[in-house]
Design a protein around this motif. Structure first.
Motif, short mmCIF file in Angstrom:
data_model
loop_
_atom_site.label_atom_id
_atom_site.label_comp_id
_atom_site.label_asym_id
_atom_site.label_seq_id
_atom_site.Cartn_x
_atom_site.Cartn_y
_atom_site.Cartn_z
N PRO A 1 1.12 -1.21 -0.28
CA PRO A 1 -0.26 -0.21 0.70
C PRO A 1 1.26 1.64 -0.03
CG PRO A 1 -0.15 -0.76 2.33
CD PRO A 1 1.05 -1.61 1.25
N PRO A 2 0.20 2.14 -0.15
CA PRO A 2 1.36 4.05 -0.30
C PRO A 2 1.31 3.76 1.68
CG PRO A 2 -1.08 3.89 -0.76
CD PRO A 2 -1.41 2.43 -0.44
N SER A 3 2.06 4.94 1.58
CA SER A 3 3.05 5.02 3.19
C SER A 3 1.92 6.25 3.58
CB SER A 3 4.61 4.71 3.10
OG SER A 3 4.55 4.10 2.20
N PHE A 4 1.45 6.66 2.93
CA PHE A 4 1.01 7.74 2.89
C PHE A 4 -1.11 8.00 3.20
CE2 PHE A 4 4.79 9.98 1.60
CZ PHE A 4 5.16 9.96 2.52
N ALA A 5 -1.20 8.78 4.18
CA ALA A 5 -2.57 7.75 3.69
C ALA A 5 -3.76 9.32 4.38
CB ALA A 5 -3.17 7.41 4.87
N LEU A 6 -4.89 9.34 3.90
CA LEU A 6 -5.77 10.94 3.62
C LEU A 6 -6.20 10.95 5.39
CD1 LEU A 6 -7.95 10.28 1.08
CD2 LEU A 6 -6.03 11.99 1.23
N THR A 7 -6.59 11.80 5.76
CA THR A 7 -6.82 11.73 7.06
C THR A 7 -7.94 10.82 7.81
OG1 THR A 7 -6.81 14.53 7.81
CG2 THR A 7 -8.45 13.93 9.07
N PRO B 1 1.65 4.95 10.42
CA PRO B 1 2.38 4.50 11.80
C PRO B 1 2.06 3.27 11.88
CG PRO B 1 0.31 5.00 12.36
CD PRO B 1 0.09 5.05 11.25
N THR B 2 1.66 2.41 10.84
CA THR B 2 1.05 0.71 10.55
C THR B 2 0.38 0.21 9.59
OG1 THR B 2 0.03 -0.83 11.34
CG2 THR B 2 -0.40 1.04 12.44
N ALA B 3 0.87 -0.44 8.71
CA ALA B 3 0.29 -0.57 7.26
C ALA B 3 -1.00 -1.05 8.26
CB ALA B 3 0.83 -2.29 7.00
N GLU B 4 -1.92 -1.17 9.22
CA GLU B 4 -2.78 -1.49 9.60
C GLU B 4 -4.03 -0.50 9.01
OE1 GLU B 4 -2.63 -1.55 13.53
OE2 GLU B 4 -5.06 -0.29 14.03
N VAL B 5 -3.48 0.79 8.85
CA VAL B 5 -4.06 1.51 8.32
C VAL B 5 -4.74 1.60 7.37
CG1 VAL B 5 -3.73 4.24 7.89
CG2 VAL B 5 -2.87 3.36 10.08
N THR C 1 5.49 -2.35 5.33
CA THR C 1 5.16 -1.07 5.18
C THR C 1 6.66 -0.42 6.06
OG1 THR C 1 3.65 -0.42 6.34
CG2 THR C 1 2.77 -0.72 4.47
N PRO C 2 6.86 1.07 5.13
CA PRO C 2 7.19 1.61 6.52
C PRO C 2 6.21 2.65 7.85
CG PRO C 2 7.14 2.63 4.55
CD PRO C 2 7.05 1.39 4.35
N CYS C 3 6.74 2.18 9.35
CA CYS C 3 6.11 2.77 10.14
C CYS C 3 7.00 3.58 10.75
CB CYS C 3 5.78 1.87 10.78
SG CYS C 3 5.15 -0.19 10.09
N VAL D 1 6.24 -6.30 9.17
CA VAL D 1 5.22 -6.44 8.20
C VAL D 1 3.43 -6.48 9.46
CG1 VAL D 1 4.30 -8.81 7.25
CG2 VAL D 1 6.66 -8.02 6.49
N GLU D 2 2.97 -6.67 8.34
CA GLU D 2 1.40 -6.68 9.04
C GLU D 2 0.25 -7.76 8.49
OE1 GLU D 2 1.10 -5.03 11.67
OE2 GLU D 2 -1.18 -4.80 12.24
N LEU D 3 -0.47 -8.56 9.73
CA LEU D 3 -1.40 -9.30 9.03
C LEU D 3 -2.81 -8.49 10.14
CD1 LEU D 3 0.15 -12.75 9.81
CD2 LEU D 3 0.29 -12.22 8.19
N PHE D 4 -3.53 -8.96 8.46
CA PHE D 4 -4.83 -8.29 8.49
C PHE D 4 -6.06 -9.08 8.10
CE2 PHE D 4 -8.07 -6.17 6.96
CZ PHE D 4 -8.90 -5.28 8.05
N ALA D 5 -6.89 -9.25 8.80
CA ALA D 5 -8.28 -9.83 8.20
C ALA D 5 -9.64 -8.46 8.13
CB ALA D 5 -8.28 -11.07 9.07
N TYR D 6 -10.38 -9.40 8.01
CA TYR D 6 -12.29 -8.71 8.22
C TYR D 6 -12.50 -9.66 7.78
CZ TYR D 6 -11.08 -4.22 5.27
OH TYR D 6 -10.91 -2.58 4.34
#
Length: 434
Positions: free
Chosen positions: A204-210, A238-242, A266-268, A292-297
């Motif tokens: 993902p991108p390393s920057f995010a919208l508000t 701050p984390t790929a979670e975002v 990602t960089p955090c 490295v982040e692990l994520f699940a919906y």
RNA sequence: GGAGAGGUGGGUGAGUACGGUUUAAACCACAUUCCUGCUAAGAAUGCGACCUGCGAAAGUGGGUCCGAGGGUUCGAAUCCCUCCCUCUCCGCCA
């Protein structure tokens, strides 16, 4: 975001749960009062709005039948109502905004399993793991050669250049070099490959919208810990979670696609605003690190298994690397804003003689999904999904633990077997012969 | 960065020159039922999300949503302003 309907329905349950993490019940009472006032105003505004619409319809009708006199009268009447409607709407909108602002500051309800406690000293150690434990080996005793902090080991091997990092970006921005950089790269590649069987790899991108930062709960509450790029209205993640949590923002998913599992390195970026002067040496606390982040919906009923899977994978990586670690069940008072339940993994790093947090595996229930508006379809309507995530793993501290743990008496460092292929067959980090 | 064209429900797509029977047509997809009968076809009905009132519930009333946010108006998908995104061309660039 907590469920305002639940707060309305069973205020005492919500208050009791949030009291466990130190939320004053008075704050919740004021939210309830705001909610009542808001709905009252909303009703007034909607009633007026309906009247204006009806009058407008009649104006149209009168115009068509060329009854200009009636049209004029109705228009005047509607104009008057319109003024009242505008005032009521504004009052309602203002209350809604205040209410939302208050709600965004309220943390999630701790799960029933989360232990009581006020701060990190009340976290519950669940278990420890070390090499040879299953064969009856005692908790490791580390030799003198392993008692050298990683920044000293790194200096000998010339694999970390903290001074250069300071020159480039200021303190706490590390610069890895040579085999140090390669080791870092190997760690990330190894972990991503380990998760390939079930998690789709995302970059993902390393920057995010508000808005994206709001979804996970990092804004507005933790604003001071985030790097802002104001000119472009972006935040450094701050984390790929975002980004991962917002992948399906504002979507209604078919239940059959759940769970959706993703992994990302990602960089955090973290400002560490509240911890100035603490852990300033080496890699213990840095403004930028890879993870490295692990994520699940998932469906609510899938969440416990998803949480357990992520925890098992994070532990599995530590075991494959051969690092000593412990598992902590975070108490209610130490839980992150959005989390209902969190289990931390801490690696033992002998050189600095400390347990270092390298993973945080959390179950958010529908708290983030409500903010991100990620739902799934059910027979009777829609429901918010549950989100679960965990680090596997945060590499700066792992890097530190590796060079300390596997340092040999001759000063070289053994590369864990699982990483050797990722370093082109190299088995040791050795001091450059100059 | 410049010029042009666009953004309408799950999808396709009308409506926008001229604001008011559009409570967003139609088709596709989907769901249920019926008919038929075998790897088909047809018919009927239904078909969004969110907020909120009443109700034990089934249900039912109101409001909002046509990229986003403002504005004009008695009334906005339709007019005005700002922004975002997509496509085409040009420029620049790893």
């Amino acid at each position: 975001m907590i469920d305002i309907a639940q707060l309305r329905r069973e205020p005492d349950v919500v208050k009791a749960a949030l009291a466990r993490r130190g939320v004053d019940g008075a704050v919740l009472d004021s939210i309830i009062a705001l909610d009542v006032a808001h709905r009252q105003r909303l009703q007034e505004a909607e009633k007026l709005r309906a009247d204006v619409k009806e009058l407008s319809r009649q104006v149209g009708e009168a115009r068509r039948t060329k009854d200009n006199e009636t049209a004029e009268a109705l228009t005047a009447q509607s104009r008057e109502l319109g003024g009242a409607e505008r005032a009521a709407s504004e009052a309602s909108d203002e209350l809604a905004a205040t209410l939302r602002g208050e709600l965004l500051m309220i943390p999630n309800l701790p799960s029933e399993d989360t232990p009581d406690g006020a701060d990190e000293s009340d976290n519950v150690e669940v278990r420890r793991w070390w090499v040879g434990m299953d064969d009856g080996a005692p908790f490791p005793t580390y030799g003198e050669h392993q008692r050298m902090p990683h920044w000293e080991v790194a200096k000998e091997l010339n694999i970390l250049d903290l001074e250069a990092g300071v020159k480039l970006a200021g303190s706490m921005f590390p610069l890895y070099r040579g085999d140090g950089s390669r080791l870092l790269r190997a760690l990330g590649a190894f972990a991503l490959d380990q998760h390939r069987d079930a998690y789709e790899e995302i970059r993902p991108p390393s920057f995010a919208l508000t808005e994206t930062m709001m979804s996970t709960g990092h804004l507005p509450k933790s604003q001071d810990d985030m790097y802002a790029i104001e000119r472009d209205d972006l935040w450094a993640i701050p984390t790929a979670e975002v980004p991962l949590t917002s992948m399906h923002r504002n979507e209604i998913l078919d239940a059959s696609v759940l769970p959706i599992r993703m992994t990302a390195q990602t960089p955090c970026f973290r400002r560490e605003a509240g911890s100035a002067g603490r852990d300033t040496r080496g890699l213990l606390r840095v403004h930028e690190f890879d993870k490295v982040e692990l994520f699940a919906y998932c469906l609510p009923e899938q969440a416990p298994a998803a949480h357990a899977d992520i925890l098992a994978r994070a532990e599995g990586l530590l075991q494959k690397l051969g690092l000593t670690y412990r598992v902590l069940d975070l108490c209610a008072g130490d839980l992150g804003t959005s989390s209902a339940r969190t289990v931390d993994l801490e690696v033992f790093s002998p050189g600095v003689d400390r347990w270092l947090e390298v993973s945080s595996v959390s179950w958010f229930r529908d708290f983030q999904a409500r903010r991100a508006n990620v739902r799934y379809r059910t027979e009777s309507g829609t429901q918010f999904v549950h989100t679960v995530n965990g680090s596997a793993l945060a590499w700066a501290r792992i890097w530190a633990a590796v060079v300390e743990t596997f340092r040999l008496e001759d000063g070289s460092v053994t590369i864990p077997d699982v990483l050797v292929p990722y370093l082109g067959g190299q088995t040791h980090l050795v001091a450059p012969t100059s």
